[in-house]
Design a protein around this motif. Structure first.
Motif, PDB file in Angstrom:
ATOM      1  N   SER A 102     -38.137 -25.545   6.394  1.00  0.00           N
ATOM      2  CA  SER A 102     -37.907 -24.966   7.708  1.00  0.00           C
ATOM      3  C   SER A 102     -37.872 -23.450   7.590  1.00  0.00           C
ATOM      4  O   SER A 102     -37.706 -22.888   6.514  1.00  0.00           O
ATOM      5  CB  SER A 102     -36.572 -25.469   8.271  1.00  0.00           C
ATOM      6  N   GLY A 103     -38.040 -22.778   8.714  1.00  0.00           N
ATOM      7  CA  GLY A 103     -37.944 -21.326   8.729  1.00  0.00           C
ATOM      8  C   GLY A 103     -39.195 -20.675   9.279  1.00  0.00           C
ATOM      9  O   GLY A 103     -39.996 -21.288   9.998  1.00  0.00           O
ATOM     10  N   LEU A 104     -39.343 -19.414   8.901  1.00  0.00           N
ATOM     11  CA  LEU A 104     -40.422 -18.612   9.453  1.00  0.00           C
ATOM     12  C   LEU A 104     -41.798 -19.163   9.094  1.00  0.00           C
ATOM     13  O   LEU A 104     -42.740 -19.064   9.875  1.00  0.00           O
ATOM     14  CB  LEU A 104     -40.294 -17.170   8.955  1.00  0.00           C
ATOM     15  N   LYS A 105     -41.922 -19.765   7.906  1.00  0.00           N
ATOM     16  CA  LYS A 105     -43.216 -20.285   7.496  1.00  0.00           C
ATOM     17  C   LYS A 105     -43.699 -21.390   8.433  1.00  0.00           C
ATOM     18  O   LYS A 105     -44.881 -21.454   8.784  1.00  0.00           O
ATOM     19  CB  LYS A 105     -43.129 -20.811   6.061  1.00  0.00           C
ATOM     20  N   MET A 106     -42.771 -22.272   8.841  1.00  0.00           N
ATOM     21  CA  MET A 106     -43.134 -23.323   9.790  1.00  0.00           C
ATOM     22  C   MET A 106     -43.493 -22.719  11.146  1.00  0.00           C
ATOM     23  O   MET A 106     -44.435 -23.159  11.816  1.00  0.00           O
ATOM     24  CB  MET A 106     -41.977 -24.314   9.939  1.00  0.00           C
ATOM     25  N   LEU A 107     -42.765 -21.684  11.575  1.00  0.00           N
ATOM     26  CA  LEU A 107     -43.053 -21.037  12.851  1.00  0.00           C
ATOM     27  C   LEU A 107     -44.451 -20.422  12.838  1.00  0.00           C
ATOM     28  O   LEU A 107     -45.206 -20.540  13.804  1.00  0.00           O
ATOM     29  CB  LEU A 107     -42.002 -19.959  13.135  1.00  0.00           C
ATOM     30  N   GLU A 108     -44.813 -19.779  11.707  1.00  0.00           N
ATOM     31  CA  GLU A 108     -46.148 -19.200  11.581  1.00  0.00           C
ATOM     32  C   GLU A 108     -47.213 -20.286  11.590  1.00  0.00           C
ATOM     33  O   GLU A 108     -48.279 -20.131  12.200  1.00  0.00           O
ATOM     34  CB  GLU A 108     -46.235 -18.395  10.281  1.00  0.00           C
ATOM     35  N   LEU A 109     -46.930 -21.400  10.937  1.00  0.00           N
ATOM     36  CA  LEU A 109     -47.889 -22.502  10.887  1.00  0.00           C
ATOM     37  C   LEU A 109     -48.133 -23.067  12.288  1.00  0.00           C
ATOM     38  O   LEU A 109     -49.278 -23.329  12.686  1.00  0.00           O
ATOM     39  CB  LEU A 109     -47.381 -23.600   9.953  1.00  0.00           C
ATOM     40  N   LEU A 110     -47.060 -23.229  13.067  1.00  0.00           N
ATOM     41  CA  LEU A 110     -47.210 -23.745  14.426  1.00  0.00           C
ATOM     42  C   LEU A 110     -48.040 -22.799  15.282  1.00  0.00           C
ATOM     43  O   LEU A 110     -48.917 -23.232  16.040  1.00  0.00           O
ATOM     44  CB  LEU A 110     -45.828 -23.944  15.067  1.00  0.00           C
ATOM     45  N   SER A 111     -47.771 -21.509  15.170  1.00  0.00           N
ATOM     46  CA  SER A 111     -48.447 -20.541  16.037  1.00  0.00           C
ATOM     47  C   SER A 111     -49.904 -20.345  15.661  1.00  0.00           C
ATOM     48  O   SER A 111     -50.750 -20.129  16.520  1.00  0.00           O
ATOM     49  CB  SER A 111     -47.717 -19.201  15.988  1.00  0.00           C
TER      50      SER A 111
END
Length: 531
Positions: A102-111
């Motif tokens: 979890s974290g920023l890496k998942m957020l970047e992947l989603l976007s």
């Protein structure tokens, strides 16, 4: 506002304010939590735990897997878009990337690689999330990071196919409520994009289990009125609710009265304006007519178009409605009283003309008026029940033929036909049909009083009527407000409509009190006139 690099921007989407600008807003902003559950619960709480706020949790089955929570308002979004471009891609991506932390890496992947909508932003405060939701965006929270994604998913019913039939206007919105309750909730939310709008739902009817929503604005509507509405709805025990009139009969203050104490309307703009004044709306599934309470007598003479025209034109038309309402009640009774008991009040020329017309008429004025009024009521009902293509023709032709034939046959006088016709036309001027029906019922009682006692009978009937009106209430609000009791500040929007900038406070009796509404005099109008 923090923006993710590599995103596809769309300047046509509704604006979301940047929390980094303006010290006043940023100081009051509530930052997002690292826990998706806390964010979703806080957002739902600030929206009043409304049933149309949807929260969908995906993933998070293990400590290593990221939990994603998708929040949106179901009545404002395109269901197909959010399913195909948001929910389904996120589920597939989380299943394929179980090792992703979890974290920023998942957020970047989603976007970058998952969400397939055309516009996306990153936000950091609850206020930005609320504004996005109320503009039809979808908010995506990811565990372990104090940011969220918003992506445009607005859609659904934006212009209903149901055009208002009973409350039409020349200028103003040309859409109305439908029979689908969630479409109706979306129509209201598109007008009032405030987190203070509360939509609480329940099911009424042992067999039908009909969805009923109560809508009000927290901080404007009186909580005592909201609680009373909820109490009366909870007390309803019936097999089924087919239309909102079922509920109206259960919750109205008085049953044996011709005057309505609950208003019904099929226009979203009228319902939204009523909520902004402190009233409560009751939305029933399966009908386009929304109930509004509490109401006063003078509310039934206000049309939506009063607020879309200049104040002087609106004031003239509103005064005209009040005059024609009393004419529709009193005109036949006055004619009966004058021709039967008070002939000395008429000019000699007019008296001779009326006497010549009535020569050979076999019926007294009272019976003559009753026959004509009942005939017109039959024609009106026939026009309503006939197929729409021929209904108006039946009413017009029937009225002309029967009226002319009755005069030629010597059954009624021409003056009586004129009085009955003008009375009917005056009744059509009233914008709300339920108060117009009340005038039709009262008309027959006043005609009987005039036939028995003349002007004395009419005055007696009016005194009884005013006493009855003064004793009526609508959810604790006196029916004749602001006349009885007298409230000076509310007279700006009763018999006339003052300029919009002059109506600085909401109606006091409906909960607005002296609290300032969104109106003030423009600066340029405050400038002194040149000498």
């Amino acid at each position: 506002m923090a923006l993710l690099s590599g995103r596809n921007t769309n300047t046509s989407t509704p604006p979301i304010h940047d929390s980094s600008h303006g010290s006043k807003k940023s100081s009051a902003a509530t930052p997002l939590s690292r826990k998706t559950g806390d964010n979703a619960a806080s957002i739902s709480s600030r929206l009043g735990d409304s049933l149309d706020v949807v929260s969908r949790t995906i993933g998070g089955n293990s400590p290593e897997a990221a939990a994603v929570v998708i929040v949106y308002i179901g009545s404002l979004i395109d269901q197909q878009m959010i399913h195909d471009n948001v929910i389904q891609p996120v589920m597939i991506a989380l299943h394929a990337n179980k090792e992703q932390s979890s974290g920023l890496k998942m957020l970047e992947l989603l976007s970058r690689n998952i969400i397939a909508t055309g516009s996306m932003m990153a936000i950091k405060t609850e206020e930005e999330a609320l504004e996005a939701l109320l503009n039809g965006f979808c908010v995506i929270f990811v565990d372990g990071i104090e940011e969220a994604l918003i992506t445009v998913t607005a859609g659904g019913e934006q212009r209903s196919v149901n055009v208002p039939i009973t409350q039409t206007v020349i200028r103003g919105p040309q859409h109305g409520f439908t029979e689908d309750i969630y479409t109706n909730l979306g129509l209201i939310r598109r007008i009032i994009r405030s987190p203070d709008l509360r939509l609480t739902g329940k099911r009424i009817g042992r067999r039908t289990q009909t969805n009923v929503f109560v809508a009000y604005i927290d901080g404007i509507a009186q909580q005592s009125v909201v609680d009373e509405v909820q109490r009366r709805l909870d007390a309803i025990d019936i097999d089924g609710i087919i239309e909102s009139s079922y509920i109206e009969e259960f919750i109205q203050d008085r049953t044996f009265t011709p005057f309505p104490t609950v208003m019904n309307n099929e226009r979203p703009d009228v319902v939204a304006a009523s909520l902004l004044e402190g009233q409560v709306a009751i939305i029933v599934d399966g009908t386009p007519f929304v109930l509004i309470a509490p109401v006063t007598f003078f509310k039934f003479f206000q049309s939506a178009e009063d607020y879309y025209q200049r104040f002087d034109i609106a004031s003239f038309l509103r005064l005209l409605r009040h005059i024609t309402f009393f004419a529709s009640m009193l005109l036949p009774a006055l004619y009966i009283a004058v021709t039967t008991y008070h002939q000395e009040m008429l000019p000699t020329t007019l008296l001779i003309s009326l006497a010549a017309q009535r020569e050979g008429i076999p019926f007294p004025a009272l019976l003559e008026a009753f026959l004509m009024e009942i005939t017109f009521e039959v024609l009106r009902e026939a026009g309503v029940r006939m197929p729409r293509a021929i209904g108006p023709a039946i009413s017009i032709v029937g009225a002309l033929v029967l009226g002319q034939a009755a005069v030629q046959a010597g059954l009624v006088s021409p003056a009586m036909v004129i009085v009955v016709a003008f009375t009917a036309i005056s009744n059509f001027v009233t914008p709300h049909i339920n108060i117009a029906i009340a005038a039709r019922l009262i008309r027959f009682s006043l005609m009987l009083c005039a036939g028995l006692l003349g002007f004395f009978g009419i005055m007696t009937g009016i005194i009884v009527l005013l006493t009855h009106l003064a004793g009526l209430q609508s959810f604790g609000v006196p029916y004749m407000t602001p006349i009885a009791p007298f409230i000076k500040s509310s007279w700006k929007d009763i018999l006339i409509r003052a300029p919009r900038w002059a109506m600085k406070s909401r109606p006091e009796v409906l909960g607005g009190g002296k609290r300032k509404a969104n109106a003030s005099m423009p600066d340029w109008q405050r400038q002194k006139k040149p000498e």
